[in-house]
Design a protein around this motif. Structure first.
Motif, mmCIF file in Angstrom:
data_model
loop_
_atom_site.group_PDB
_atom_site.id
_atom_site.type_symbol
_atom_site.label_atom_id
_atom_site.label_comp_id
_atom_site.label_asym_id
_atom_site.label_seq_id
_atom_site.Cartn_x
_atom_site.Cartn_y
_atom_site.Cartn_z
ATOM 1 N N GLU A 61 31.583 47.406 36.525
ATOM 2 C CA GLU A 61 32.982 47.662 36.199
ATOM 3 C C GLU A 61 33.328 49.140 36.104
ATOM 4 O O GLU A 61 34.174 49.528 35.310
ATOM 5 C CB GLU A 61 33.378 46.954 34.903
ATOM 6 N N GLN A 63 35.166 52.471 36.770
ATOM 7 C CA GLN A 63 36.464 52.911 37.260
ATOM 8 C C GLN A 63 36.504 54.422 37.148
ATOM 9 O O GLN A 63 36.080 54.989 36.139
ATOM 10 C CB GLN A 63 37.590 52.299 36.444
ATOM 11 N N GLY A 75 33.191 52.480 32.243
ATOM 12 C CA GLY A 75 32.437 51.345 32.749
ATOM 13 C C GLY A 75 31.649 50.658 31.647
ATOM 14 O O GLY A 75 31.832 50.934 30.461
ATOM 15 N N CYS A 113 40.883 54.753 29.699
ATOM 16 C CA CYS A 113 40.512 53.783 30.733
ATOM 17 C C CYS A 113 41.601 52.736 30.923
ATOM 18 O O CYS A 113 42.494 52.599 30.104
ATOM 19 C CB CYS A 113 39.210 53.085 30.339
#
Length: 116
Positions: A61, A63, A75, A113
């Motif tokens: 995951e 980013q 992440g 995020c």
């Protein structure tokens, strides 16, 4: 020599020659230059270093964002047998790891995020 044996001999010699010709191509070139690490790869190295170069880390995951000129990578990482944790890497040296972060990780993730 019989014609069929001559063809078999010719095929064997040709195959041997091809195998020899292909061998150098199977070896890595001596002057191969490594591509620079992506921001996500760099962040993963920072996380691993922060965790004492722990083995059996998996990442997901990730980013990557640019915020105020700084690269931010958000992440998740997981060590074997433990639940997934979040991380936020800012720039080239700073990484904040859930469980070690002294502030509010939820707030830090919300500010830095998306969807992590």
């Amino acid at each position: 020599m019989r014609p069929d044996l001559a063809l078999i001999s010719l095929a064997a010699v040709t195959a041997a020659g091809c195998a020899q010709a292909e061998a150098p191509g199977n070896q890595p070139a001596a002057n191969v230059v490594q591509a620079p690490a992506t921001p996500a790869e760099h962040a993963q190295r920072l996380v691993a270093q922060r965790l004492g170069n722990a083995q059996n880390l998996s990442f997901g995951e990730a980013q990557v964002f640019v915020s105020n000129g700084a690269t931010v990578v958000c992440g998740r990482y997981q060590q074997a047998g433990q639940p997934a944790q979040r991380y936020v890497a800012v720039g080239e040296e700073d990484v904040f790891i859930e469980g070690e972060f002294v502030g509010d990780m939820n707030q830090a993730v919300a500010e830095a995020c998306r969807n992590i």
